[in-house]
Design a protein around this motif. Sequence first.
Motif, mmCIF file in Angstrom:
data_model
loop_
_atom_site.group_PDB
_atom_site.id
_atom_site.type_symbol
_atom_site.label_atom_id
_atom_site.label_comp_id
_atom_site.label_asym_id
_atom_site.label_seq_id
_atom_site.Cartn_x
_atom_site.Cartn_y
_atom_site.Cartn_z
ATOM 1 N N MET A 181 -47.802 -3.152 10.230
ATOM 2 C CA MET A 181 -48.054 -3.841 8.964
ATOM 3 C C MET A 181 -47.202 -5.095 8.858
ATOM 4 O O MET A 181 -47.708 -6.191 8.774
ATOM 5 C CB MET A 181 -47.757 -2.900 7.806
ATOM 6 N N SER A 182 -45.922 -4.899 8.891
ATOM 7 C CA SER A 182 -45.074 -6.085 8.789
ATOM 8 C C SER A 182 -44.806 -6.657 10.171
ATOM 9 O O SER A 182 -45.380 -6.218 11.152
ATOM 10 C CB SER A 182 -43.737 -5.747 8.151
ATOM 11 N N VAL A 183 -43.909 -7.610 10.176
ATOM 12 C CA VAL A 183 -43.523 -8.203 11.441
ATOM 13 C C VAL A 183 -42.618 -7.228 12.176
ATOM 14 O O VAL A 183 -41.693 -6.677 11.597
ATOM 15 C CB VAL A 183 -42.782 -9.526 11.196
ATOM 16 N N ARG A 205 -39.835 -6.600 14.911
ATOM 17 C CA ARG A 205 -38.839 -7.259 15.746
ATOM 18 C C ARG A 205 -38.524 -6.348 16.917
ATOM 19 O O ARG A 205 -38.594 -5.119 16.791
ATOM 20 C CB ARG A 205 -37.557 -7.503 14.946
ATOM 21 N N ASP A 265 -32.474 -9.810 11.669
ATOM 22 C CA ASP A 265 -32.505 -11.103 11.002
ATOM 23 C C ASP A 265 -31.259 -11.232 10.150
ATOM 24 O O ASP A 265 -31.237 -10.843 8.994
ATOM 25 C CB ASP A 265 -33.754 -11.208 10.122
ATOM 26 N N TYR A 297 -31.446 -16.078 6.782
ATOM 27 C CA TYR A 297 -32.812 -16.510 6.512
ATOM 28 C C TYR A 297 -33.271 -17.544 7.529
ATOM 29 O O TYR A 297 -34.428 -17.553 7.942
ATOM 30 C CB TYR A 297 -32.908 -17.073 5.093
ATOM 31 N N ALA A 298 -32.333 -18.405 7.937
ATOM 32 C CA ALA A 298 -32.697 -19.427 8.921
ATOM 33 C C ALA A 298 -33.171 -18.754 10.213
ATOM 34 O O ALA A 298 -34.166 -19.162 10.816
ATOM 35 C CB ALA A 298 -31.514 -20.339 9.194
ATOM 36 N N ASP A 331 -34.368 -15.728 10.459
ATOM 37 C CA ASP A 331 -35.619 -15.043 10.159
ATOM 38 C C ASP A 331 -36.792 -16.008 10.239
ATOM 39 O O ASP A 331 -37.880 -15.654 10.675
ATOM 40 C CB ASP A 331 -35.529 -14.430 8.752
ATOM 41 N N MET A 332 -36.569 -17.256 9.813
ATOM 42 C CA MET A 332 -37.661 -18.213 9.755
ATOM 43 C C MET A 332 -37.882 -18.950 11.072
ATOM 44 O O MET A 332 -38.894 -19.618 11.241
ATOM 45 C CB MET A 332 -37.372 -19.244 8.651
#
Lengths: 261, 353
Positions: B1-3, B5, B11, B14-15, B17-18
Motif C-alpha cells: 500500500m504505502s512506499v 523502503r 527516513d 524529510y529531505a 524522505d523526499m
Amino acid sequence: MTQPEVLLSVENVSLTFGRVQALAHVSCEVRQGEIVAIIGPNGAGKTSLLNCISNFYRPTSGRIRFAGRDLARVPASRIAPLGIARTFQNIALYTGLSTLDNLMAARHIHMKSGFLGCLLYWGFGHREDLAHRLVVEEIIDFLEMQHIRKAVVGALPHGLRKRVELGRALALEPRLLLLDEPMTGMNQEEKEDMARFILDTYERRDVTILLIEHDMGLVMDIADRVIVLDFGKKIAEGTPEEIKQNPDVIKAYLGQEHGTL
Amino acid sequence: MSVLRPAGEFDASYAYDMATIRRPWQWAALFLLIAALYTLPLYASQGLVALLNRTIIVIIAVQGLNLLTGYTGQISLGQAAFMTVGGYISALLVNLLNWNYLPALLAAAVGAGVVGLLFGLPSLRVKGFYLVMATLAAQFIIPWFTRNAFHDVLNGAQGLNVRPPELFGIVFNTPQRYFMLTLTLLILTTVVAQNVSRSRLGRAFVSIRDHDLAAELLGVNLFKYKLQAFFLAAVYAGIAGSLAAHQLRHLNSETFGLNDSVLMLGMLVVGGLGTGMGPFLGAVVIELLIEAATVLGPVVASYFPSTATGAVQALRPLLFGLALMLFLIFEPRGLAHRWQLFKAAWRLRPFSH
C-alpha cells in the motif's frame, strides 16, 4: 460583551436552474468563531448554498460577502486564497496522489515557486517544499493519519478518505471551513472520531465552521446555531434548542407525526 | 500500500524522505550508467547507436506528452505537429541565418512551445474527447502550413535539406557524434521532468487531472496551469523535432505525422501514464517491437509469398496494435507500475506480502 464580527453574510440569495428554484431569497450570517449547521431535507438547497459560497455557482440574484468583500467578482480559483476551504459531499480528492501529496497540493496557494523555479527546483523550490512539509506533517499528526501518509488515497476506505479531505481543507489554513456532509456513510465510531476532529479543529485552529449534516444528534451537539432550509427557503434559524421546538421545522423536516426530536 | 523502503533504511529527515536518489551507491550506479552511455559509441555498432539516437529523440517527445497527458490529464494528438514546428524553426535558423545550433535549438523549443500554447487555448472550454479533436487540428493545420505557406522559405511539400549541427568546431554528422548531443539533452529533459513532477507545478498538474473542480476551489488556476502544461509538452516536442530534423538532414510536412502522434500516445500507455519511467520503458519497448518487425518481416514474408512486399510494413502496425491492446487489457497502468510491483515483491521476498 460585543458580538464577534460577521465573517460571512449571505444576503437575499436566489439561485434558479431553468424553472427549478434551488434557493429563494436566502439570507443568513456566520460570525467569526461560530459553528453553524445547515439542515434540511434532501433537495432543500443546502449544497447549492455551499456551492454559491465557494463560487462554484453564481447566485441568480443577491449577494454573498466574505469578511466584507463581495464574492461576485472573485473567480473560483481566488476563493481559497481569501480563506474559504471546503470539503465535498461526494469526496473530491486527488485519487492518484498519496495522502501526503494531497495535502501538499493544497499548500499550493501558500507557496511561491514559479514556473521556472519548479523546472529547476533546487534551492528555493526544495526549501519551500520542506517548509510546507512541516505544516502538512502537523496536520497529519493532528488528524492521526500517520499510518496512511504515503498511501494512495484512491485505495483508502471511505471513512479515511473523508478524513484526508478534511486534512486537505485544513492545509489551506482557512478562516471559514465549509463541510458538506462530513459524516455520510460512516459508522458510529467513525462519526464520533470525525465529530472530535471537527471540534478539535474549531478549538485549536481558530476556524469558523459552516457544515451541512443529516445526523441530528450530532448537529445538536456541536452547532452553536442551526439554519433550516426547505425547498430553497430558509424556514428557521436559531440555537439547537430553539430549532428543536420550532413547529415549522418539525413539520418540514421530521414529519408531523414525530412531534419532538 | 504505502512506499516500501528496503530493510534497515529509515527516513531520518524529510529531505531524505523526499530525495529521488537516496543512497550513495545509487549515485555511484547512476554516474556509472551515464559514463557507460557516453562511452558507448566507442564500442557499439553504428546501427545500434543510430537506433539509440532515434529512441532517445522519441523518449524526449514522449516525456513532453507525459507532462501534458500523464500528469495534467489533457489528452493530445498534436505532439508530432509540434515536433514539426521545432524542426522547421531550428532548420531555418541554421540553414538561412547561419545560427549556432544551441540558440537555434533554444528558439525551436520556445517557438514550438508558443505554438503549443496556442493549440492549448481550447483546453479551457473543452475536455477529454473534444480536446483530442482540438489537438488533432494541430496535426492538420501545421503540416498544411508548411506545405502551402511561404513557399520560397519553407519550400512547400519538398521540404528542406537540413545541415548537421555544429558546436564548438565539431560537426555532428555521424550517429556516434550525434549520440553525445541526444544523450546530453535527454539527461537535461529527464531532470526537468522529474523536477516538475515533484514540485508545486507537478502537484497542480496532477490535481487538475484527478479532480479539476476541486483543484479550482483549492486555488489552482486551471487555465494557467493547463497552458503551462501545453507549453512544456510542446517545448519537449520542439527539442525532439529539432534533434530529429538535424539527424535526418531532411524535413518536410510528412516527416512527423499523425501516426507518430498516435504512436507516442501508445508508448506512453505501454510505459505508464504519469510516471517518470513511463516514457523510457514505453519508447524502448515499442522501438524494439518496430525493430523486431523489421527483422521478422522477411521471415513472415517467406511463409506468405503472395504478400511478400507488404509483410514488413504490415507487421509494424500489427505488432504495435497488439501490444497496445494487450497492455490496455492486462496492465493499463503500464510497465512502470509493473516495475513498482516487482520492486515491492523483491523487497518482501521470500514472503508474498
